[in-house]
Design a protein around this motif. Sequence first.
Motif, PDB file in Angstrom:
ATOM      1  N   ILE A 177     -24.686 -21.776  49.843  1.00  8.87           N
ATOM      2  CA  ILE A 177     -25.496 -22.087  51.023  1.00  8.87           C
ATOM      3  C   ILE A 177     -26.878 -21.450  50.887  1.00  8.87           C
ATOM      4  CG2 ILE A 177     -25.718 -21.666  53.503  1.00  8.87           C
ATOM      5  CD1 ILE A 177     -22.631 -21.880  53.635  1.00  8.87           C
ATOM      6  N   LYS A 178     -26.874 -20.193  50.426  1.00 11.32           N
ATOM      7  CA  LYS A 178     -28.149 -19.492  50.234  1.00 11.32           C
ATOM      8  C   LYS A 178     -28.987 -20.185  49.163  1.00 11.32           C
ATOM      9  CE  LYS A 178     -30.052 -14.897  49.281  1.00 11.32           C
ATOM     10  NZ  LYS A 178     -29.731 -13.493  48.941  1.00 11.32           N
ATOM     11  N   HIS A 179     -28.306 -20.626  48.081  1.00  5.41           N
ATOM     12  CA  HIS A 179     -29.020 -21.311  47.001  1.00  5.41           C
ATOM     13  C   HIS A 179     -29.640 -22.611  47.508  1.00  5.41           C
ATOM     14  CE1 HIS A 179     -29.849 -22.401  42.795  1.00  5.41           C
ATOM     15  NE2 HIS A 179     -29.529 -23.639  43.160  1.00  5.41           N
ATOM     16  N   LEU A 180     -28.868 -23.374  48.303  1.00  3.75           N
ATOM     17  CA  LEU A 180     -29.366 -24.646  48.818  1.00  3.75           C
ATOM     18  C   LEU A 180     -30.531 -24.439  49.779  1.00  3.75           C
ATOM     19  CD1 LEU A 180     -26.029 -26.572  49.435  1.00  3.75           C
ATOM     20  CD2 LEU A 180     -27.734 -27.049  47.676  1.00  3.75           C
ATOM     21  N   ALA A 181     -30.515 -23.307  50.476  1.00  5.13           N
ATOM     22  CA  ALA A 181     -31.605 -23.025  51.417  1.00  5.13           C
ATOM     23  C   ALA A 181     -32.915 -22.760  50.692  1.00  5.13           C
ATOM     24  CB  ALA A 181     -31.238 -21.831  52.292  1.00  5.13           C
ATOM     25  N   TYR A 182     -32.827 -22.308  49.449  1.00  7.10           N
ATOM     26  CA  TYR A 182     -34.033 -21.917  48.719  1.00  7.10           C
ATOM     27  C   TYR A 182     -34.280 -22.748  47.458  1.00  7.10           C
ATOM     28  CZ  TYR A 182     -34.384 -17.786  51.676  1.00  7.10           C
ATOM     29  OH  TYR A 182     -34.524 -16.956  52.747  1.00  7.10           O
ATOM     30  N   HIS A 183     -33.430 -23.734  47.212  1.00  9.10           N
ATOM     31  CA  HIS A 183     -33.574 -24.531  45.990  1.00  9.10           C
ATOM     32  C   HIS A 183     -33.470 -26.019  46.298  1.00  9.10           C
ATOM     33  CE1 HIS A 183     -32.647 -20.577  44.284  1.00  9.10           C
ATOM     34  NE2 HIS A 183     -33.217 -21.004  43.175  1.00  9.10           N
ATOM     35  N   ASP A 184     -34.056 -26.809  45.431  1.00 11.78           N
ATOM     36  CA  ASP A 184     -34.005 -28.268  45.521  1.00 11.78           C
ATOM     37  C   ASP A 184     -32.656 -28.747  45.000  1.00 11.78           C
ATOM     38  OD1 ASP A 184     -34.879 -31.036  45.595  1.00 11.78           O
ATOM     39  OD2 ASP A 184     -35.075 -30.870  43.422  1.00 11.78           O
ATOM     40  N   ALA A 185     -31.957 -29.542  45.795  1.00  9.38           N
ATOM     41  CA  ALA A 185     -30.605 -29.978  45.436  1.00  9.38           C
ATOM     42  C   ALA A 185     -30.590 -30.855  44.186  1.00  9.38           C
ATOM     43  CB  ALA A 185     -29.978 -30.733  46.608  1.00  9.38           C
ATOM     44  N   LEU A 186     -31.627 -31.670  43.971  1.00  7.49           N
ATOM     45  CA  LEU A 186     -31.640 -32.611  42.844  1.00  7.49           C
ATOM     46  C   LEU A 186     -31.899 -31.915  41.508  1.00  7.49           C
ATOM     47  CD1 LEU A 186     -31.592 -35.530  41.772  1.00  7.49           C
ATOM     48  CD2 LEU A 186     -34.046 -35.644  42.238  1.00  7.49           C
ATOM     49  N   THR A 187     -32.925 -31.071  41.455  1.00  7.59           N
ATOM     50  CA  THR A 187     -33.334 -30.468  40.178  1.00  7.59           C
ATOM     51  C   THR A 187     -32.858 -29.032  39.988  1.00  7.59           C
ATOM     52  OG1 THR A 187     -35.421 -29.680  41.130  1.00  7.59           O
ATOM     53  CG2 THR A 187     -35.412 -31.898  40.170  1.00  7.59           C
ATOM     54  N   GLY A 188     -32.418 -28.389  41.082  1.00  9.60           N
ATOM     55  CA  GLY A 188     -32.042 -26.988  41.001  1.00  9.60           C
ATOM     56  C   GLY A 188     -33.229 -26.038  40.986  1.00  9.60           C
ATOM     57  N   LEU A 189     -34.430 -26.581  41.078  1.00  8.62           N
ATOM     58  CA  LEU A 189     -35.633 -25.745  41.082  1.00  8.62           C
ATOM     59  C   LEU A 189     -35.824 -25.084  42.449  1.00  8.62           C
ATOM     60  CD1 LEU A 189     -38.208 -28.130  39.322  1.00  8.62           C
ATOM     61  CD2 LEU A 189     -37.022 -26.185  38.302  1.00  8.62           C
ATOM     62  N   PRO A 190     -36.578 -23.994  42.506  1.00  7.08           N
ATOM     63  CA  PRO A 190     -36.944 -23.429  43.811  1.00  7.08           C
ATOM     64  C   PRO A 190     -37.627 -24.487  44.670  1.00  7.08           C
ATOM     65  CG  PRO A 190     -37.511 -21.888  42.065  1.00  7.08           C
ATOM     66  CD  PRO A 190     -37.070 -23.154  41.381  1.00  7.08           C
ATOM     67  N   ASN A 191     -37.398 -24.401  45.998  1.00  8.19           N
ATOM     68  CA  ASN A 191     -38.063 -25.335  46.908  1.00  8.19           C
ATOM     69  C   ASN A 191     -39.345 -24.716  47.472  1.00  8.19           C
ATOM     70  OD1 ASN A 191     -37.155 -23.482  48.774  1.00  8.19           O
ATOM     71  ND2 ASN A 191     -35.620 -24.836  49.690  1.00  8.19           N
ATOM     72  N   ARG A 192     -39.945 -25.401  48.414  1.00  7.74           N
ATOM     73  CA  ARG A 192     -41.223 -24.950  48.971  1.00  7.74           C
ATOM     74  C   ARG A 192     -41.104 -23.547  49.569  1.00  7.74           C
ATOM     75  NH1 ARG A 192     -45.873 -27.444  51.076  1.00  7.74           N
ATOM     76  NH2 ARG A 192     -44.987 -29.523  50.696  1.00  7.74           N
ATOM     77  N   LEU A 193     -39.993 -23.285  50.278  1.00  4.80           N
ATOM     78  CA  LEU A 193     -39.812 -21.989  50.941  1.00  4.80           C
ATOM     79  C   LEU A 193     -39.779 -20.846  49.934  1.00  4.80           C
ATOM     80  CD1 LEU A 193     -39.351 -20.686  53.717  1.00  4.80           C
ATOM     81  CD2 LEU A 193     -36.889 -20.978  53.345  1.00  4.80           C
ATOM     82  N   LEU A 194     -38.963 -20.997  48.887  1.00  4.27           N
ATOM     83  CA  LEU A 194     -38.855 -19.942  47.879  1.00  4.27           C
ATOM     84  C   LEU A 194     -40.154 -19.807  47.091  1.00  4.27           C
ATOM     85  CD1 LEU A 194     -37.250 -17.802  46.432  1.00  4.27           C
ATOM     86  CD2 LEU A 194     -36.182 -19.587  45.025  1.00  4.27           C
ATOM     87  N   PHE A 195     -40.800 -20.946  46.789  1.00  6.32           N
ATOM     88  CA  PHE A 195     -42.063 -20.892  46.049  1.00  6.32           C
ATOM     89  C   PHE A 195     -43.109 -20.111  46.846  1.00  6.32           C
ATOM     90  CE2 PHE A 195     -46.267 -22.485  44.913  1.00  6.32           C
ATOM     91  CZ  PHE A 195     -46.239 -22.352  43.526  1.00  6.32           C
TER      92      PHE A 195
END
Length: 613
Positions: A177-195
């Motif tokens: 859940i924590k990973h999904l909150a901070y990562h893009d589900a498709l690529t596994g890369l960090p999302n806007r929030l984590l970036f």
Amino acid sequence: HRADREGFEEREWTYVKKDGTTITVLLSVTALRREDGWLTGFLHVANDVTERKRAEETLRKQSAAMTASMDGIGIVNDRLEFTVVNDALAKLYGYPDPQSIIGLPLNALYEPPTYERFTSTILPIVKQRGRWRGEAPGLRYDSLTFPQEISISAIEGGGLVCVVRDITERTYAEEQIKHLAYHDALTGLPNRLLFKDRLTVAISHAQRAHTRIAVLFLDLDRFKVINDSLGHNIGDQLLQAVAGRVQSCVRESDTVARLGGDEFTILLPHLPHAEDAALVAQKIIDAVRYPFQIEGREFFMTTSIGISLYPDDGFDAETLIKNADTAMYQAKEQGRDNYQLFNAFINAKALQRIALEHGLRKALVNQELAVHYQPIFDFRTGRISGMEALLRWNHPTLGMIPPTVFIPLAEAIGVMIPVGTWAMRVACAQAKAWHDAGYRSLSLAVNLSVCQLQQPDLLERVEEILDETGLPARLLELEITESSAMQSPETSVRTLYELKKLGIRISLDDFGTGHSSLSYLKRFPIDTLKIDQSFVRDITHDPDTAAIVTAIIAMAHSLRLKVIAEGVEFTEQSAFLKKYSCDQMQGYLVKAPVPSDRFVELLATASDEASAG
């Protein structure tokens, strides 16, 4: 009686008291005998054992519950050695049976750092408050650790009860859940929030160390066309492949994030020189250019990148991201497939672009768009043989917006298909009106944008417009560019052949300015070749350009293709083209694009003006 035979007997009896409650009585019977053995009587002694029986029953139930419990339960004495262990505890820690743990010290089930926490923090809390509950990693018999929730309670008289629960699955779910909150589900890369979080931290470090940071904003060129025409499955695989390539171009200490759609951002901390950001950007551009193989198909992609620098272009995360985004749009305007650094002038242009984008979304509804027509002059007949329909936008406050500005913008924001379809319908209706007025051989050329060429229902839309307007298909010529056909060659070839079956002619626009021109002449069902105005401009004073143009004309004729020269402005250019057998021309020498009401006037006069050259 047994007391008579053996001299003593004990039995438990249950009695009901006067108040209705029951009691358990232990009755002891002892035989009384004389010295000669003669039985003289019995001694009866009754003891109330109700409370003891209740305690035994409670202990039996507790033991059964402890055995059946899914949680591991253990009791340790004052020396912190296990004296009681249930099956679940032995299983949790990987021991063969409870007896294997009996006698072991508590520290046998935890690594030294964890046990140090027990002795220094947890056990003093238990001593003070009587209980403690929390999480700690347990140490299994095979030396592997596992996350556990543990509850410790003090026992009156000494010792502790430890209740242990394995929370491996819960911990994994929480991490997911924590990973999904901070990562893009498709690529596994960090999302806007984590970036943004990482960028904020990097800015703090850079402030203290007086170092530079670069933010790269990356957008895939024309990705929407592929995603819309070939489906999200292909698009998703393409995004995953791009993410992998971009990651391979940066350091481990750098951050690659996906903001959404086809937008990626890259954080380059500890940057020795500002030029290093440009080198990374070019490396990524080169990597993305290399063909992608997806489901047996080959895809060619390019990317546009904007770069902002700390502290030059901003002091906070939002500003740096926004300015990198602005620079990326500048890269788009510079022809895509390049990178641009942010500057204030670019920002001013970006604000204008936002205003144009907002206006363009309403332009069709507000009737601000119009179709103008540029005549095409035929060298053989000396008359106007057709016209090219060209889109014009009259902005209510900014005036006429050049097509080179608003057409790429329309493609970028996803309104080119409805705009292009509207323009084709208007042009075909006008061409049919002129056809009915007596100009029966007048042909109409209409440009197909990249988006239109890749739209799945293009064939149906064109058929619908021809049926609706009544224009003969033989009079319609659809113009494509090499770069638009490059987006998805297989789809383009199929679509063009289907259009040809309707009787429509196909023209290749801007010939010589794209990729692999000769191979496309072979693959695509082309009827007409249009020589780009960049060649026409120099034919009278540059021998090399003149040679190229004559070669194009000769090659096209050998392939049975018609040749049209674009951008003809001077009589010398017209004379050169006529000398080398160019079929047709268009440009300001003949006439600039005009509204439909002025085009009819040209039909009678333009041929005389052009033939004078």
